[in-house]
Design a protein around this motif. Structure first.
Motif, PDB file in Angstrom:
ATOM      1  N   MET A   1      14.294   7.602 -71.020  1.00 51.94           N
ATOM      2  CA  MET A   1      14.282   7.206 -69.595  1.00 51.94           C
ATOM      3  C   MET A   1      14.236   5.648 -69.817  1.00 51.94           C
ATOM      4  O   MET A   1      13.635   5.216 -70.696  1.00 51.94           O
TER       5      MET A   1
ATOM      6  N   GLU B   1      12.133   1.231 -64.452  1.00 53.86           N
ATOM      7  CA  GLU B   1      12.975   1.011 -63.286  1.00 53.86           C
ATOM      8  C   GLU B   1      11.961   0.359 -62.336  1.00 53.86           C
ATOM      9  O   GLU B   1      10.839   0.468 -62.532  1.00 53.86           O
TER      10      GLU B   1
ATOM     11  N   GLU C   1       8.578   3.803 -65.817  1.00 50.84           N
ATOM     12  CA  GLU C   1       9.703   5.073 -66.611  1.00 50.84           C
ATOM     13  C   GLU C   1      10.251   5.699 -65.463  1.00 50.84           C
ATOM     14  O   GLU C   1       9.301   6.480 -64.566  1.00 50.84           O
ATOM     15  N   ASN C   2      11.460   5.869 -65.292  1.00 49.59           N
ATOM     16  CA  ASN C   2      12.079   6.691 -64.128  1.00 49.59           C
ATOM     17  C   ASN C   2      11.386   6.466 -62.771  1.00 49.59           C
ATOM     18  O   ASN C   2      11.156   7.588 -61.927  1.00 49.59           O
TER      19      ASN C   2
END
Ligand code: RTP
Ligand code: MG
Length: 141
Positions: free
Chosen positions: A1, A4, A80-81
């Motif tokens: 992952m 973002e 993350e993600n």
């Protein structure tokens, strides 16, 4: 992952019920960092441009009217993600269909006044972050 960034908006209904802090806490507790934030009052052009993808939909005028009905808090979430994680924390568009424990299940009134916005893809996130924030308004961790 991958790490973002995604754009989140606390919508006018949630601001009006003093739920800004509760909603931001959900993001932080889930491991997302708030790397930019501001309270703004959108006008028709700003809200209409933001939701331009829905311009031909029957609910568009109502959506723009709602988003300009009071101040909103716009923020960039990083982690993350982050894009999918935020969508999971938000719950379904219609709060009647939102899973228990999601932001929309707990704070939203209706499909129109549904407490939060979150970017739905990497492309949307990039466009939406740039729509509200310049690079120097985003504080990298
Ligand atoms: P948002 O963009 O605000 O995060 O919401 P979303 O992705 O879950 O839903 P979207 O399909 O992008 O729709 C944007 C907003 O328009 C209103 N809507 N009304 N009456 C309807 O059928 C309908 N469908 C959408 C909702 O307020 C939704 O948040
Ligand atoms: Mg959407």
């Amino acid at each position: 992952m991958a790490v973002e960034r995604t754009l989140s908006i606390v919508k006018p209904d949630a601001v009006a019920k003093n739920a800004i802090g509760d909603i931001m806490a959900r993001f932080e507790k889930a491991g997302l960092s708030i790397v930019a934030a501001k309270m703004v009052r959108l006008d028709d052009d700003k809200a209409g441009g933001f939701y331009a993808e829905h311009k031909e939909r029957p609910f568009y005028k109502h959506l723009v009217a709602f988003m300009t009905s009071g101040p909103v808090v716009v923020q960039v979430l990083e982690g993350e993600n982050a894009i999918l994680l935020n969508r999971e924390l938000m719950g379904a568009t219609n709060p009647k269909e939102a899973a228990a424990g999601t932001i929309r299940a707990d704070f939203a009134e209706s499909i129109d006044a549904n407490a939060v916005h979150g970017s739905d893809s990497a492309e949307s996130a990039a466009r939406e972050i740039a729509y509200f924030f310049s690079a120097d308004e985003i504080c990298a961790r």
